[in-house]
Design a protein around this motif. Sequence first.
Motif, PDB file in Angstrom:
ATOM      1  N   LEU A 122      28.572  -1.970 -37.756  1.00  0.00           N
ATOM      2  CA  LEU A 122      30.060  -1.779 -38.771  1.00  0.00           C
ATOM      3  C   LEU A 122      30.104  -2.499 -39.733  1.00  0.00           C
ATOM      4  O   LEU A 122      30.807  -2.357 -40.583  1.00  0.00           O
ATOM      5  N   ASN A 123      29.260  -3.635 -40.593  1.00  0.00           N
ATOM      6  CA  ASN A 123      29.116  -3.986 -41.369  1.00  0.00           C
ATOM      7  C   ASN A 123      28.621  -3.733 -42.178  1.00  0.00           C
ATOM      8  O   ASN A 123      28.030  -4.109 -43.308  1.00  0.00           O
ATOM      9  N   ALA A 124      27.361  -2.812 -41.518  1.00  0.00           N
ATOM     10  CA  ALA A 124      26.047  -2.200 -42.537  1.00  0.00           C
ATOM     11  C   ALA A 124      25.370  -3.184 -43.093  1.00  0.00           C
ATOM     12  O   ALA A 124      24.875  -2.555 -44.350  1.00  0.00           O
ATOM     13  N   GLN A 125      24.842  -4.306 -42.639  1.00  0.00           N
ATOM     14  CA  GLN A 125      23.974  -5.297 -42.532  1.00  0.00           C
ATOM     15  C   GLN A 125      22.483  -5.157 -41.729  1.00  0.00           C
ATOM     16  O   GLN A 125      22.981  -4.379 -40.724  1.00  0.00           O
ATOM     17  N   ASN A 126      21.404  -5.059 -42.473  1.00  0.00           N
ATOM     18  CA  ASN A 126      20.181  -4.847 -41.877  1.00  0.00           C
ATOM     19  C   ASN A 126      19.616  -6.626 -40.777  1.00  0.00           C
ATOM     20  O   ASN A 126      19.454  -7.054 -41.051  1.00  0.00           O
ATOM     21  N   PRO A 127      19.603  -5.976 -39.637  1.00  0.00           N
ATOM     22  CA  PRO A 127      18.650  -7.079 -38.642  1.00  0.00           C
ATOM     23  C   PRO A 127      17.451  -7.068 -38.244  1.00  0.00           C
ATOM     24  O   PRO A 127      16.593  -7.965 -38.232  1.00  0.00           O
ATOM     25  N   SER A 128      17.217  -6.157 -39.549  1.00  0.00           N
ATOM     26  CA  SER A 128      15.554  -6.921 -39.698  1.00  0.00           C
ATOM     27  C   SER A 128      15.180  -7.496 -40.554  1.00  0.00           C
ATOM     28  O   SER A 128      13.947  -7.838 -40.647  1.00  0.00           O
ATOM     29  N   ASN A 129      16.264  -8.343 -41.762  1.00  0.00           N
ATOM     30  CA  ASN A 129      15.655  -9.291 -42.118  1.00  0.00           C
ATOM     31  C   ASN A 129      16.566  -9.850 -41.479  1.00  0.00           C
ATOM     32  O   ASN A 129      17.634 -10.593 -40.919  1.00  0.00           O
ATOM     33  N   LEU A 130      15.609 -11.105 -42.143  1.00  0.00           N
ATOM     34  CA  LEU A 130      16.450 -12.699 -41.651  1.00  0.00           C
ATOM     35  C   LEU A 130      17.437 -13.249 -42.259  1.00  0.00           C
ATOM     36  O   LEU A 130      17.978 -13.980 -41.469  1.00  0.00           O
ATOM     37  N   ASP A 131      17.457 -13.185 -43.040  1.00  0.00           N
ATOM     38  CA  ASP A 131      19.188 -13.838 -43.744  1.00  0.00           C
ATOM     39  C   ASP A 131      19.831 -13.048 -43.004  1.00  0.00           C
ATOM     40  O   ASP A 131      21.042 -13.278 -42.913  1.00  0.00           O
ATOM     41  N   THR A 132      19.603 -11.784 -42.305  1.00  0.00           N
ATOM     42  CA  THR A 132      21.500 -11.116 -41.721  1.00  0.00           C
ATOM     43  C   THR A 132      21.506 -11.933 -40.724  1.00  0.00           C
ATOM     44  O   THR A 132      22.431 -12.698 -39.746  1.00  0.00           O
ATOM     45  N   LEU A 133      19.401 -12.320 -39.538  1.00  0.00           N
ATOM     46  CA  LEU A 133      20.374 -12.669 -38.639  1.00  0.00           C
ATOM     47  C   LEU A 133      20.299 -14.350 -38.742  1.00  0.00           C
ATOM     48  O   LEU A 133      21.762 -14.902 -38.016  1.00  0.00           O
ATOM     49  N   MET A 134      20.125 -14.868 -39.828  1.00  0.00           N
ATOM     50  CA  MET A 134      20.804 -16.710 -40.386  1.00  0.00           C
ATOM     51  C   MET A 134      21.806 -16.703 -40.256  1.00  0.00           C
ATOM     52  O   MET A 134      22.860 -17.203 -40.135  1.00  0.00           O
ATOM     53  N   ASP A 135      22.683 -14.898 -40.710  1.00  0.00           N
ATOM     54  CA  ASP A 135      23.956 -14.870 -40.864  1.00  0.00           C
ATOM     55  C   ASP A 135      24.874 -15.102 -39.564  1.00  0.00           C
ATOM     56  O   ASP A 135      25.517 -16.308 -39.045  1.00  0.00           O
ATOM     57  N   CYS A 136      24.243 -14.163 -38.905  1.00  0.00           N
ATOM     58  CA  CYS A 136      24.703 -14.421 -37.132  1.00  0.00           C
ATOM     59  C   CYS A 136      24.783 -15.756 -36.375  1.00  0.00           C
ATOM     60  O   CYS A 136      25.156 -15.603 -35.658  1.00  0.00           O
ATOM     61  N   ALA A 137      23.526 -16.327 -36.741  1.00  0.00           N
ATOM     62  CA  ALA A 137      22.706 -17.501 -35.910  1.00  0.00           C
ATOM     63  C   ALA A 137      24.431 -18.287 -36.602  1.00  0.00           C
ATOM     64  O   ALA A 137      25.131 -18.815 -35.570  1.00  0.00           O
ATOM     65  N   ASN A 138      24.656 -18.772 -37.506  1.00  0.00           N
ATOM     66  CA  ASN A 138      25.430 -19.237 -38.826  1.00  0.00           C
ATOM     67  C   ASN A 138      27.280 -18.913 -37.689  1.00  0.00           C
ATOM     68  O   ASN A 138      27.651 -19.489 -37.542  1.00  0.00           O
ATOM     69  N   GLN A 139      27.794 -17.631 -37.470  1.00  0.00           N
ATOM     70  CA  GLN A 139      28.505 -16.987 -36.689  1.00  0.00           C
ATOM     71  C   GLN A 139      28.920 -17.918 -35.867  1.00  0.00           C
ATOM     72  O   GLN A 139      30.117 -17.952 -35.444  1.00  0.00           O
ATOM     73  N   ILE A 140      27.434 -17.658 -35.118  1.00  0.00           N
ATOM     74  CA  ILE A 140      27.697 -18.347 -33.628  1.00  0.00           C
ATOM     75  C   ILE A 140      27.445 -20.115 -33.510  1.00  0.00           C
ATOM     76  O   ILE A 140      27.415 -20.379 -32.167  1.00  0.00           O
ATOM     77  N   GLY A 141      27.537 -20.514 -34.986  1.00  0.00           N
ATOM     78  CA  GLY A 141      27.254 -22.283 -34.159  1.00  0.00           C
ATOM     79  C   GLY A 141      26.389 -22.442 -33.824  1.00  0.00           C
ATOM     80  O   GLY A 141      26.018 -23.222 -34.092  1.00  0.00           O
ATOM     81  N   ILE A 142      24.994 -21.436 -34.103  1.00  0.00           N
ATOM     82  CA  ILE A 142      23.827 -22.713 -34.553  1.00  0.00           C
ATOM     83  C   ILE A 142      22.865 -22.986 -35.896  1.00  0.00           C
ATOM     84  O   ILE A 142      23.471 -21.553 -36.463  1.00  0.00           O
ATOM     85  N   ASN A 143      22.728 -23.707 -35.840  1.00  0.00           N
ATOM     86  CA  ASN A 143      22.268 -24.088 -36.958  1.00  0.00           C
ATOM     87  C   ASN A 143      20.788 -23.348 -37.180  1.00  0.00           C
ATOM     88  O   ASN A 143      20.229 -23.043 -36.663  1.00  0.00           O
ATOM     89  N   THR A 144      20.953 -23.295 -39.001  1.00  0.00           N
ATOM     90  CA  THR A 144      20.872 -21.461 -39.518  1.00  0.00           C
ATOM     91  C   THR A 144      18.935 -22.341 -39.117  1.00  0.00           C
ATOM     92  O   THR A 144      18.212 -21.807 -39.717  1.00  0.00           O
ATOM     93  N   GLU A 145      18.450 -23.779 -40.051  1.00  0.00           N
ATOM     94  CA  GLU A 145      17.327 -24.089 -40.170  1.00  0.00           C
ATOM     95  C   GLU A 145      16.546 -24.306 -39.425  1.00  0.00           C
ATOM     96  O   GLU A 145      15.217 -23.990 -39.328  1.00  0.00           O
ATOM     97  N   GLY A 146      17.276 -24.951 -37.654  1.00  0.00           N
ATOM     98  CA  GLY A 146      16.703 -24.299 -36.701  1.00  0.00           C
ATOM     99  C   GLY A 146      16.539 -23.621 -35.967  1.00  0.00           C
ATOM    100  O   GLY A 146      15.382 -23.162 -35.556  1.00  0.00           O
ATOM    101  N   PHE A 147      17.303 -22.675 -36.602  1.00  0.00           N
ATOM    102  CA  PHE A 147      17.202 -20.884 -35.918  1.00  0.00           C
ATOM    103  C   PHE A 147      15.743 -20.649 -36.460  1.00  0.00           C
ATOM    104  O   PHE A 147      15.009 -19.369 -36.043  1.00  0.00           O
ATOM    105  N   THR A 148      15.566 -20.598 -38.329  1.00  0.00           N
ATOM    106  CA  THR A 148      14.244 -20.233 -38.595  1.00  0.00           C
ATOM    107  C   THR A 148      13.463 -21.089 -37.612  1.00  0.00           C
ATOM    108  O   THR A 148      11.896 -20.161 -38.169  1.00  0.00           O
ATOM    109  N   LYS A 149      13.012 -21.902 -37.250  1.00  0.00           N
ATOM    110  CA  LYS A 149      12.251 -22.639 -37.482  1.00  0.00           C
ATOM    111  C   LYS A 149      12.280 -22.036 -36.399  1.00  0.00           C
ATOM    112  O   LYS A 149      10.344 -22.180 -35.268  1.00  0.00           O
TER     113      LYS A 149
END
Length: 208
Positions: A122-149
């Motif tokens: 819907l938003n034409a973002q690329n989920p192959s990219n970590l920044d998109t996935l970090m954004d998704c994690a943030n949206q659902i309430g997952i801490n982004t630093e813990g997420f990347t680790k």
Amino acid sequence: MAATLIYCYDPMCSWCWGFHPTWTKLQQSLQGLMDANQLTIQPMLGGLAVDSDVPMPDEMKAKLEGTWHHIQSALGTEFNFDFWRTASPRRSTYPACRACYVARNSGLEEEMYHAIQKAYYLNAQNPSNLDTLMDCANQIGINTEGFTKAMQHVKDKQLIEQEIQQARQLGLNSFPSLAVLVGDKLTPIPLDYHETTSMLHAIKKALS
């Protein structure tokens, strides 16, 4: 004996996006069986495409965009076709699979799955990219630093690869796939993208 309904998917599978409304309804219809502890739903990641930094060839982009158009006309599914013009796609779904695996540990796998689908389709973002996935994690309430680790840990330990191997051993090679596991007996459930009746019947038959 409690049975397991395995739902094998890839968050970047366009047919899984097309199946999403019917899958949601099916889960709602199965709530009684889950409440009675007769059935549990187990998501399993399918892993369409390994890690890659290579830009997607034009021929593959055209083929996949054609698949989106086909799904849209067959099912009425909404897609944002700007993705193919603006997002520099790569054939790489393992990062998005890892994100869902990481979210599973917080009980948020389904939320992550849907956040990735919305970002992608819907938003034409690329989920192959970590920044998109970090954004998704943030949206659902997952801490982004813990997420990347956690993403790096899952990659280092090849946890996605192990789950994909398990799916292959069960014969779940297409996405989405449904199968009921009772003891060591696996019953594939034929998919209906339009309505739940036949799938519900097949699941209950596999339980009996």
